[in-house]
Every structure is written in C-alpha cells, then in structure tokens.
Design an enzyme around this catalytic site. Structure first.
Site: not given
Ligand code: NAD
Length: 481
Positions: A253, A381, A178, A236, A287
């Site tokens: 990840e 982030e 996906k 996640g 990332c």
C-alpha cells in the site's frame, strides 16, 4: 508524555518488553517543539531474529485456537482501546503532530477496524466445489500463512497497526510489526493494551528501528511467510525485491496523488470544505490526500477563490492546541515539502496562497493554479498541504487528467449528473472512488485497494481476511464403502 504507559527504551518480543541486544535506543520527537517525548529500542538483526523466532513458536498454537476464541480475544483488545480513547488520541496526536481531535478520530477508526475483524474471525470459510461425478468431493480451506511481517509508516500509525494486525491475527497468523522510527508510540501503546487483553506470548511482536536496519532485516528474513508493507513507492519496490529472494507474497500500500474532479453542476458548498479538508487534514500527510483539484473551467475562478480563502483561514499549532493543522512530522518531511514550494513557481505554477514555510516544521496551506500535467507538483506525491489546480473543459479532458499520474489510489468525483459520475468511476484507474464526498464515509468495510504505482492489496473490509490467508484445495475420490 505517554498516557498509556509502556516502558521507555524497549520493544515487545515474546510477550515481554525487552531492550535491544546492543542496548541501542531511538529518540522520538514532538514535531511541534522538537523536544524528545521518549525513547524506544533500536532493533537490529538480532532483535528481529528473536521476534521472528517468537512468532514462529507461537504460530501453531494460535492457528489451532478456535476462531471464536481468537475473535473474543481481539474483541477484548478492542474494548480496552475504546476505554482509553483519550489517552491513545494524545499519544497519536503528539507523536505525529496532528491536532488532538484528529488523533481521537484515528483511535475511533482503529477501534472500529479491530472490532470488525474480531467479529469476522469465525466467519472465514472455504467453499465446496462442483464435481464431474457424485463419486468426488472438492472443497477449499483458508489457512493462515504463518509469520506475517508488517512494516508501516508514521502518518496514521494507530489505524495502520489495526488495519494490518487485526485481519492477520483474526485469520490465525502471528505477527512482527515494525512501526516507523518517526512515530512508533501509538503502535506501542496499542500493543501494551493487547498484552493486557491476554494475547499469548509471541502472537504479537513489535520491534522499533530504522528502515535500513530493522526494516531490511525483517523483510528479508527467511522465517517470514508474508510481508505487508505500507509506505512510499520506492521503499515498496525494495521490499518486493527482498520478498522475491525468499519467494513470499507481499501486500503493498504505497503513495498517492488523488484527484478531486469538480464539475460545475456539483454542490459547491459541500465540495469546497471537503476539498480543503482533503489536503489539510494531517497537514496533507495522508496517502489518499486530495492533492490535485481538477475543476471545470466555467467555475474555476470562483472555486479557486473560495478554496484560497478557506485555506487562508486554517489555523496551525501544536497537537494540544487542537487547531486545524499541525506541523509536518520531521525535518526530512519539511525539506521535502520545501523543495516542492521552490520548484512549483520555477516550473510556472501560479501561487494563489501559502507557499512559505512557517516556524519550525510548519508549512502554510498552499494552492498552486495553472498547473501543467508535466510539473512535479502535478505528478509527484508532495505529502504536505499543497494543492495543485488544473482546469478542464469536458468529461473527456477530465478523464484524461484524472488518469495522468503514475498513482491510482483514490479519485473523488463531484457532480449532480449520475451518468457522468458512473462513467468516470468506471474509467478511472484507481483502487477507490468516492462520489460527492471525500473518501469512504458511510460505507462499512470499504475496500482499501490500490492500482498502478500505489500498490496492490485487498485491505479494508472482509477481503483483508483473505489477503492474510492462503487457500488449500482438497479433491477426494469417494471409494465404494
Ligand atoms: P517510507 O517508505 O520511508 O517508510 C515506511 C516504513 O518502511 C517505515 O517503517 C520505514 O522504517 C520502513 N523502511 C524504510 N526503508 C526500508 C527498507 N529499505 N526496507 C524495509 N523497510 C524500510 O515511508 P514514510 O515516509 O514512512 O511514509 C510516507 C509514505 O507512506 C507516503 O508515500 C504515503 O503515501 C505512504 N502511505 C501509504 C498508505 C496506503 O495505504 N497506501 C497509507 C499511509 C501512508
């Protein structure tokens, strides 16, 4: 514009391009113009059921295929990709909004990854084990899990498709991918080339759809045997909770807040352009982006001045202009980054350059100095072209700063002192370390590993094949014949 043609408004299940059960579609936008590029199917639970069922049916045949033949087929896929580099580069670049040359680099990396795992398919072995007497034999057999669900984000869709599909397929699994609803086109173009390469129906399935719909349906599906997720740390956590209910392994990840740690003895002429590129490549939407600069105080002023000058020279534009940087990928990303631009000065950071949004979803490369470890811009982030600068006096302080976030993806150390570099490489809590360069250039099969809230996985090199296999132990007593 889609150069590697695949049909609009459909997704790929059981070897065919098909519509969603309810006929739903999603618009895919060009981030520079906000124009609709094309549409893809919007998968719901029934479409995910079909995709998982197709992958289940295909699994026994694919797992039983001679691994050299699996490798040859994956090689054929890689060959079709390299023959279409320019077309695929344009798909990736337009969908994500990155410069065309960035898209091209991504497709070369994609090809390299697929080629690597094609070659590895028939080199996956178990071991024989020592025994307590000669009357016993013990060995291990690596076996594929079955149906692997793979959910990826929008920032480097081609590379992340390759990095997960190739090892999963090489190890004998079948897959349901996906991609992100925001940039699904490169995965679709790659799967169309896989269809042309001749993968049996059901071995590769790709459903497009929203996270809360197709993503949840796929990662909580009882027919899935392994989940691989690349995306934000919060998603996640949700996916790991789904995996717990079905007791399937997950590979995560997630996000990052990577430091460039720059000592006064480093080769500044090499380091400064690399540090600038590390936070402006893909508009900082990587990332591993070098979003923190930790600089030794004796060279702080010079380094900040040179970085600010280089940032001010960065040219932005749409993908086909092929300048240094494109826009952010979506309105949501633009709002997110704008939030950091509002908060950082309020929290006391000193704006050196940038700091203002441009037209549309463009954001100027931005540097904040005098950043404190407690500020959002130092801890969270941003996923945009925003650099937070802190300065340190000695190695101990640098080490503490380096480890002072929840993330642990990549750390880059710039120094000419070998002992210091090795000590920091040992002391950093991070899945990847680079010395005197940004990231992994020059190393084949470099592990793409994570620690702390950046997740856990064995990606990147040969270990990724192991990640997509479970190991069976066999103990045999040898009876007298
Ligand atoms: P995201 O977590 O919002 O979405 C990622 C994918 O998950 C998308 O396909 C989305 O549709 C799906 N999804 C969303 N909610 C879901 C749910 N509840 N259940 C199942 N699926 C769901 O992330 P994003 O904004 O697309 O991507 C940016 C993030 O990805 C950043 O944090 C970045 O650091 C991370 N990333 C990590 C790596 C890595 O290798 N560590 C690589 C690239 C990007």
């Amino acid at each position: 514009m889609v150069a590697v043609d695949f049909p609009s408004s459909l997704h790929f299940i059981d070897g065919e391009w098909v519509a969603a059960h309810d006929g739903g579609t999603l618009d895919v936008l060009d981030p520079a113009t906000h124009q609709v590029i094309t549409q893809v199917a919007r998968a719901g639970a029934a479409d995910v059921d079909d995709a998982v069922a197709a992958a289940r049916r295909a699994f026994p045949g694919w797992a039983a295929t001679n691994p050299s033949e699996r490798g040859a087929l994956i090689h054929r896929w890689a060959d079709l990709i390299i023959a279409e580099v320019e077309a695929l580069a344009a798909v990736e670049a337009q969908d994500v909004g990155k410069p065309l040359s960035g898209g091209r680099t991504n497709i070369y990396i994609t090809h390299g990854i697929i080629d690597y795992f094609a070659g590895a398919a028939d080199k996956l072995t178990g071991v024989t084990l020592p025994t307590r007497s000669p009357d016993y034999l013990g060995y291990t057999v690596p076996e594929p899990y079955g149906v692997c669900a793979i959910v990826i984000p929008w920032n480097v869709p081609s590379v992340l498709t390759a990095a997960n599909l190739a090892p999963a397929l090489a190890a004998g699994n079948t897959v349901v991918l996906k991609p992100s609803e925001i940039a699904p086109l490169a995965p679709f173009a790659l799967v169309e080339l896989a269809r042309r390469a001749g993968f049996p129906p059901g071995v590769i399935n790709v459903v497009a759809g929203l996270g809360p719909e197709a993503g949840v349906a796929l990662t909580s599906h009882p027919g899935v045997d392994h989940i691989s997720f690349v995306g934000s740390t919060n998603t996640g956590r949700a996916i790991m909770a789904n995996a717990a209910r079905n007791l399937v392994p997950v590979k995560l990840e997630l996000g990052g807040k990577s430091p460039n740690v720059l000592f006064a003895d480093a080769a500044l002429d090499t380091a400064i352009p690399a540090i600038v590129a590390s936070i402006t490549e893909n508009a900082g939407q990587n990332c591993y982006a070098g979003s923190r600069l930790l600089v030794e105080s004796s060279v702080h002023d010079e380094v900040v001045e040179r970085i600010a000058a280089a940032m001010a020279d960065i040219k932005t534009g749409p993908w086909e202009a092929d300048l240094d940087m494109g826009p952010l990928v979506s309105a949501a990303q633009f709002d997110r980054v704008s939030g950091f631009l509002a908060d950082a000065p309020r929290e006391g950071a000193r704006l050196v350059t940038g700091g203002t949004p441009g037209d549309g979803w463009f954001v100027r490369p931005t540097v904040y100095d005098q950043v404190d470890a407690g500020m959002r811009v130092a801890r969270e982030e941003v996923f945009g072209p925003v650099l937070a600068v802190q300065s340190f006096r000695d190695t101990a302080e640098a080490t503490a700063m380096m480890n002072a976030t929840d993330f642990g993806l990549l750390a880059c150390i710039w120094t000419n002192d070998v002992s210091r570099a090795l000590r920091l490489a040992k002391d950093v809590r991070s899945g990847q370390v680079a010395v005197n360069q940004f990231h992994d250039a020059g190393v084949i099969g470099f592990p793409f590993n994570m620690q702390k809230d950046s997740g856990f996985s064995r990606g990147g090199g040969y270990a990724a094949l192991r990640e997509y296999t479970q190991e069976k132990g066999v103990a045999i007593r040898l009876l007298a014949g």
